[in-house]
Design an enzyme around this catalytic site. Structure first.
Site, short mmCIF file in Angstrom:
data_model
loop_
_atom_site.label_atom_id
_atom_site.label_comp_id
_atom_site.label_asym_id
_atom_site.label_seq_id
_atom_site.Cartn_x
_atom_site.Cartn_y
_atom_site.Cartn_z
N GLY A 47 -49.83 2.89 -37.99
CA GLY A 47 -49.73 2.12 -36.97
C GLY A 47 -49.25 0.46 -37.50
N ALA A 51 -53.40 -5.04 -35.10
CA ALA A 51 -54.43 -4.48 -36.09
C ALA A 51 -53.69 -3.96 -37.40
CB ALA A 51 -55.32 -3.57 -35.38
N GLY A 52 -52.76 -2.99 -37.18
CA GLY A 52 -52.33 -2.33 -38.32
C GLY A 52 -51.46 -3.00 -39.21
N SER A 291 -47.81 -10.74 -14.51
CA SER A 291 -48.83 -11.53 -15.01
C SER A 291 -50.03 -11.74 -13.84
CB SER A 291 -48.45 -12.68 -15.38
OG SER A 291 -49.61 -13.59 -15.54
N ARG A 337 -60.31 -8.35 -12.35
CA ARG A 337 -59.36 -7.04 -12.14
C ARG A 337 -59.68 -5.85 -11.66
NH1 ARG A 337 -56.70 -7.51 -18.35
NH2 ARG A 337 -55.91 -9.34 -17.96
N HIS A 408 -53.90 0.01 -17.85
CA HIS A 408 -53.45 -1.06 -18.97
C HIS A 408 -54.06 -0.89 -20.41
CE1 HIS A 408 -51.83 -4.65 -19.92
NE2 HIS A 408 -53.02 -5.35 -19.92
#
Lengths: 642, 247
Positions: A47, A51-52, A291, A337, A408
């Site tokens: 990935g 991160a990757g 958003s 949320r 999400h």
């Protein structure tokens, strides 16, 4: 589906002592690898998201040999690119009272006390380095006229600590990591394989020593060997079929690792985002996020009367129910949320939803336009209104937007210790793919922070400590490689041999609906038991009726999808089992049986203040290992937004 | 608006060695609310069940930001709707009875992999040549040690919004990658952090662009007209200046 309870996890390997000293201690204790030896060590990274991408680039900079894989045609496409809002960092550039401790505190509380204090503190510490790194790379963050960085405030915090690049912060941060990665590819430290999908981990001598991948252009099944394997393959929200994830996002890499011995942490923790564009028809392929900032000026409402099908402008004021303002007078339209999402579901379940299928609520800007003027509204939200109109064909200046919650983010993921190492030695998991830092609920602008903290700063230290012992890893047994390749080949052959009459997508859609209806925003014992009946039946039907056209030895998108859906079926069962066993509500996991008198999530800290780490069991009975969570610094309290 | 019946003429090509051809498909009951790719999903589901191979096309985020999707629709990369990626194009812009022609990006440096899928790794190699600022993780100074003029930061951002889809190349009569390359040179060249490598970056990236077989820029402006992110032509002038002064 049943489970058994195994040995608890005694030690997540965080150092002892004051929380602010733990990461320094760990770094100092980490063994180093000398530069000449680094060149001989290989690390595989799956990935290329935040991160990757950042991990592969940084490991390359340090001198390791890195092999990186992504399923897209370029590492720049990973879905981190779609993150809109921003990235949190405890810089306190505003002097508004922010600090590392406050970011730590907000994140532990926001996670509804289901994350580890040691990990979260480290995340807050490292957050400041991320901003420095990104700015030095040329990430064009928003700036003020004095030339300094601008920040804004975001949900769950009372300070302004979110750095942003218009509504495209994820894109800009990902391109920063991508460019650092491409620089290492040019330098020869990273070998990049695009259009390759990881299909299994090779475990030999008890350690992760490589991966089996499929070249998605030729169909060739390849093996790649290494001294450590890093999974940065993202979240599994697409188990619901409809989500804000990219179409290609899937669970295969982490699920295959789970089947090889990596425990799966808190699979049921899912984040549902309240402001997405609703489904328009059966053909819907994904959902688009709008958003959250829209809730600053938009008012949420539905008709008071069930089945009222008049257009919005024909419904008089007295016949509208501004339900968030009614139920939560002090927070109104700005409740967190999970609360906003559940409230929308409730009014739609009552038959008061709007738009196709009654699965939507209005987000109305008429008052804001009257109060501020159309120009001011356009300045603030113009690009979002345009995006909405592009997708729906409706003009939000003239009629209210329709919104509905959508899946999400997944807080769950492979269980990792403080070093981000899974229960399979040598197998590290970073970013959304692991379960670590967000507890039961992730705060806005924290996903980018965690991905980059893991990739730029944490993993490069801890993987080095592991690799310092590489001299004792021993040879990789040929039979272990052959066994993994055999399994991959068998699965592909099976998928191609069914030759039924339904596409993988049609099954995926049906699975997603089961998950959404019975393991979505609100779960109950009854709904989860129902899901656990339906999923195995559908899985059985999948293996009897799925149709994959074409052959393996070509670019075959039907085959790719079928393989991913097969793994989603298995994951879905574990998610429901985890949700069923956790009879409390916490964060994004809402159990109907566990709520306060006001209908809010009610935790049960005595029974459930633990991480549920599930071990795969080939006989179909997963084993639950509990990691007890202890709070030395942040006092456990119940949230209230009334 | 009621549903539509459409005729699609789609480029089918089994692989790089195959010659390829246009194949006609009828699609019925297309909802105006569908995205263009959802319309193709429905067709592909039908093809799979009938035992045919689905039309291969690249896509991922389906929200106009990853840059993976892209097809030439009725002769225009991403279709006639301005500032829109293929995934964000919706069927309400078409009419019942329309015939729609769908082809892959066509450029020497973007060989067809299969059907509508092309190989754009040449873009990655242009970035490898110098599309970065050399700063290893952990070596950065405090972010506020280097203020950046707001105007420069905003202009850099505008150039940095390029999604690397390749529509600019597909639209250019010369198959030039100038807009893509110039967007990155402009983004990094406008920032103080990007100055130490500004000359070498421009030189290396332009040379790599040429080496990949992209054509030269003759200022036709087709690239910016189809760019879903509206990257301006002025970036190319800036690239040329940086390239010339680097020699």
């Amino acid at each position: 589906m049943h489970y058994t309870v195994g040995e608890p996890i005694q030690d997540a390997k965080a150092p002892e002592g004051p929380v602010e000293e733990r990461w320094d201690k760990r770094r100092f204790a980490a063994k180093l690898v000398n530069p000449a030896n680094k060149r001989k060590l290989r690390v595989i990274v799956i990935g290329t998201g935040l991160a990757g991408g950042s991990a592969a680039a940084t490991l390359g900079e340090l001198g390791y040999q890195v092999t990186s894989f992504c399923y897209q045609d370029s590492p720049r496409r990973a879905h981190s690119i779609a993150a809109q809002g921003g990235i949190n960092a405890a810089k306190n550039y505003r002097g508004d009272g922010d600090s590392i401790y406050r970011l730590f505190y907000d994140t532990v509380k926001g996670g509804d006390f289901r994350s580890r204090e040691s990990n979260v503190y480290r995340l807050a510490q490292v957050s400041v380095n991320i901003i420095d790194q990104a700015v030095a790379q040329g990430v064009p963050f928003a700036r003020e006229y004095g030339g300094l960085l601008d920040t804004r405030s975001f949900g769950g915090a009372q300070v302004s600590r979110t750095f942003y690049a218009r509504g495209q912060t994820g894109q800009q941060l990902l391109l920063g990591a991508y460019q650092a990665l491409e620089r290492q590819i040019a330098a020869g430290t990273v070998t990049m394989h695009t259009r390759h999908e990881m299909l299994d981990v090779i475990v030999s001598g008890g350690r992760a020593r490589g991966v089996v991948v499929r070249d998605m252009v030729t169909g060739e099944i390849e093996t790649h060997l290494a001294d450590a394997v890093v999974l940065a393959s993202g979240g599994y929200g697409n188990v619901f079929f409809l989500s804000t994830n990219a179409k290609g996002c899937n669970t295969t890499a982490i699920w295959r690792a789970h089947r090889r011995g990596a425990y799966f942490g808190n699979p049921c923790y899912t984040q549902i985002h309240p402001t997405c564009i609703p489904v328009s028809g059966e053909y819907q392929s994904k959902l688009t996020l709008m958003s959250e900032s829209l809730r600053n000026d938009g008012r949420v409402w539905v008709p008071k009367t069930k089945g009222d099908s008049r257009p919005a402008h024909e419904i008089p004021e007295v016949e509208r129910d501004y339900y968030l303002e009614r139920i939560y007078p002090s927070f109104g339209n700005l409740v967190p949320r999970d609360i906003a999402s559940r409230a929308a579901k409730n009014v739609c379940d009552e038959g008061r939803g709007v738009g196709p299928g009654g699965l939507g609520v209005y987000l109305d800007f008429a008052d804001a336009i009257r109060r501020l003027g159309r120009d001011a509204v356009e300045k603030k939200y113009g690009n979002l209104f345009e995006m909405y109109e592009r997708i729906t064909g409706e003009n939000p200046y003239e009629q209210p937007m329709r919104i509905y919650p959508a899946v999400h983010y997944t807080m769950g993921g492979l269980w990792v210790d403080y070093d981000l190492q899974s229960t399979v030695p040598g197998l590290f998991v970073i970013g959304e793919a692991n379960f670590s830092d967000h507890g039961a609920n992730r705060l806005g602008a924290s996903a980018l922070m965690q991905g980059l903290a893991d990739g730029y700063f944490v993993l490069p230290t801890t993987v080095g400590d592991y690799l310092a012992g590489a001299g004792d890893f021993g040879d990789i047994a040929q039979e272990d490689i052959e066994e993994a390749v055999g399994q991959v080949q068998d699965k592909i052959d099976r998928l191609l041999s069914v030759q039924g009459d339904r596409t993988a997508d049609s099954f995926h859609r049906e699975l997603g609906k089961i998950m959404w209806d019975y393991c979505g925003m609100e779960r109950s014992e009854e709904s989860l038991r129902k899901a656990l009946e339906l999923i195995p039946e559908l899985k059985k039907e999948f293996w009897a009726r799925v149709k994959v056209s074409g052959v393996n030895e070509e670019l075959n998108q039907a085959l790719e999808r079928a393989g991913r859906v097969a793994d989603f079926f298995e994951l879905a069962e574990l998610m429901c089992l985890d949700a069923l066993h956790r009879t409390e509500s916490c964060g994004g996991h809402f159990r109907a049986e566990s709520q306060t008198e006001e209908g809010e999530a009610l935790r049960d800290d005595d029974a459930f203040a633990y991480v549920a780490a599930w071990e795969w069991n080939p006989d179909g009975t997963p084993v639950l290992h509990k990691e007890t969570l202890e709070y030395e610094y942040v006092k456990m309290t119940q949230r209230s937004y009334k | 608006m009621s549903t539509m019946n459409l005729t699609l003429r789609v480029w089918r090509q089994k692989g790089p060695e195959d010659k390829g051809r246009m194949v006609t498909y009828k699609v019925v009951d297309v909802s105006p609310d569908m995205s263009f790719l959802e319309m193709l999903d429905v067709l592909n589901d039908r093809l799979i069940v009938e035992g045919d191979e689905p039309i291969a096309f690249d896509h991922d985020c389906r929200e106009g930001i990853c840059g993976m999707c892209g097809m030439v629709i009725n002769g225009v990369p991403h279709g006639e709707q301005r500032a829109t990626t293929t995934c964000q194009l919706h069927m309400r812009h078409f009419n019942d009875g329309d015939t729609i022609t769908i082809e892959p990006w066509r450029a020497a440096a973007f060989p067809v992999v299969k059907d509508l899928v092309v190989d754009r790794t040449s873009f990655d190699r242009i970035i490898q040549a110098g599309g970065f600022i050399s700063v290893p993780a952990g070596s950065a100074p405090d972010a506020h040690s280097l203020p950046v003029q707001k105007d420069a930061a905003d202009a850099a951002f505008d150039a940095a919004t390029c999604i690397g889809c390749g529509a600019c190349v597909a639209a250019c009569p010369n198959g030039s990658a100038s807009l893509f390359t110039a967007a990155k040179i402009t983004h990094l060249g406008l920032l103080p952090q990007g100055q130490p490598e500004r000359d070498s970056r421009a030189k290396a990236m332009v040379e790599q662009m040429d080496a990949e077989g992209f054509g030269g820029c003759t200022n036709t402006g087709e690239c910016t007209a189809v760019c879903p992110k509206g990257i301006p032509l002025s970036t190319i002038a800036r690239m040329n200046r940086d390239y010339l002064s680097a020699k």
